[in-house]
Design an enzyme around this catalytic site. Sequence first.
Site, PDB file in Angstrom:
ATOM      1  N   ASP A  79      80.523 -88.102 -44.790  1.00 59.84           N
ATOM      2  CA  ASP A  79      79.131 -87.945 -45.216  1.00 59.84           C
ATOM      3  C   ASP A  79      79.016 -87.022 -46.421  1.00 59.84           C
ATOM      4  O   ASP A  79      79.928 -86.260 -46.744  1.00 59.84           O
ATOM      5  CB  ASP A  79      78.277 -87.403 -44.067  1.00 59.84           C
ATOM      6  CG  ASP A  79      78.752 -86.046 -43.563  1.00 59.84           C
ATOM      7  OD1 ASP A  79      79.973 -85.876 -43.401  1.00 59.84           O
ATOM      8  OD2 ASP A  79      77.897 -85.165 -43.334  1.00 59.84           O
ATOM      9  N   GLU A 146      79.479 -84.030 -40.979  1.00 60.16           N
ATOM     10  CA  GLU A 146      79.917 -82.649 -41.148  1.00 60.16           C
ATOM     11  C   GLU A 146      78.787 -81.778 -41.692  1.00 60.16           C
ATOM     12  O   GLU A 146      78.650 -80.609 -41.317  1.00 60.16           O
ATOM     13  CB  GLU A 146      81.121 -82.605 -42.104  1.00 60.16           C
ATOM     14  CG  GLU A 146      81.803 -81.244 -42.213  1.00 60.16           C
ATOM     15  CD  GLU A 146      81.251 -80.362 -43.327  1.00 60.16           C
ATOM     16  OE1 GLU A 146      81.654 -79.196 -43.402  1.00 60.16           O
ATOM     17  OE2 GLU A 146      80.404 -80.841 -44.122  1.00 60.16           O
TER      18      GLU A 146
END
Length: 485
Positions: A79, A146
């Site tokens: 991400d 994350e």
Amino acid sequence: MNNPFQYLEPKEIWAHFDFINSIPRASKKEKAISHAMIAFGRHLGLETHQDTSLNVLIKKPATIGLENRKKVTLQSHLDMVHQKNNNTAFDFNKQGIQMYVDGDWVKAKGTTLGADNGIGVAAIMSILASKTIEHPELEALFTIDEETGMTGAFELQPGYISGDILLNLDTEEDDEITIGCAGGIDITGTKKYIPNHTNMRHSFYKIVLNGLKGGHSGMDIIKGLGNANKLMTRLLYEINKTEIFQIISLNGGNLRNAIPRESECVLAIENPVEFKQKLKKVSEVILTEWHTKEPNMNIDVTKSKITKTGMSPQDQTVLLQTIYACHDGVFTMDPNIGDLVATSNNIASVNVAHGNITIACLTRSSIESEKEDLTNMITSSLKLGGFDVTTTGSYPGWHPDPNTSIIKTMENLYHELFDSKPNINACHAGLECGIIGKHYPKMEMVSFGPTIRGAHSPDERVSISSTLKFWKFLTSILKNIPHKK
């Protein structure tokens, strides 16, 4: 038109980075990029897995002659932070990042670049795809979410990975080898207020405070940069001492891990002439104070449309006092490691409109007791302002261990390759190593990466020459992984 990335070295990294940046990959919206990584691994004929959280694991056997070396887990997160300038028209859900080359830097047009952690992902893909790079037995772990909760790392199941050494490719200075990081916790204050009718004879104006540098709320917090939410609060607090106005709405920031760059407030004003005079006076003080660290800060006021409801004088006074009282920025420095922030808080977003207030913070610390102390302080400030407070997403820090075999190997290799000593340190950012270390306590862990500037902001950029240096270091490390005991 030629693709500018075809001329950059290392070609394989830039090609893979270009590919993953064509896929929207916001935190908590990683389904497409996760499936793309599954397809990538299977296309290479490698053993490939996807868990229920959308983490992806790709395994690759050792090259001939390195079968007796320790097994390595290469790890990066899929991400990226989605931030854009207010004047940039861009749909993160549908568009790929629009990149360009500017000297030694790769940048994005008005948005975050996604080098955090896309360059790490691209490097791992390049190693998996290579037929010439020497390496021990590998497994590549691509985690999700994350940036907004580390969900992927938290939900790793026992036995999912089996490496002896974890190489996390998620730090942002190419001369650093990171061996520790901060933990964090999300603090959210919510409150309802009864909208009051506005005086239709008042004038309606919008104040915009923007042009701040922003940046990563962990790595950049030590720079003492301006926080748009705190600065707007100060502005309104000072004006509120002498001038009558009514807050209609107040909005600044939108991501916990990004220092807010912009804030805007709509007001109903009793005496516009006197208000503008006071606004100018307070603005000049703030701009003068901050002209060195935030030279592009701008404070503008324009007319706004008439709105029927806003805050009561009491509610807005309590709101401004509450935000003013909340700590923002560095709280303590690490007593044992020079120039390392131990504990900090980022007042990441403030949203006020239609009877609802939300204040969101991210508190970080490498010292668990200090994290709890600052959390208590911020929670107390919010509760004194009448807010309901929730704390979520707590994750642990990563305690440094400078004596592992991989650290010694990397230190020697760095000196051999670049004729200088690396900076072995801990960082104030949150890395997944702390969480992964809880799952796999015997695993040696280290984090490193190329030079990235302005992460989590539209000024994000990655150095081309540094990426080549990082690639040279990474491939040399894999070739020289210590032997199994």
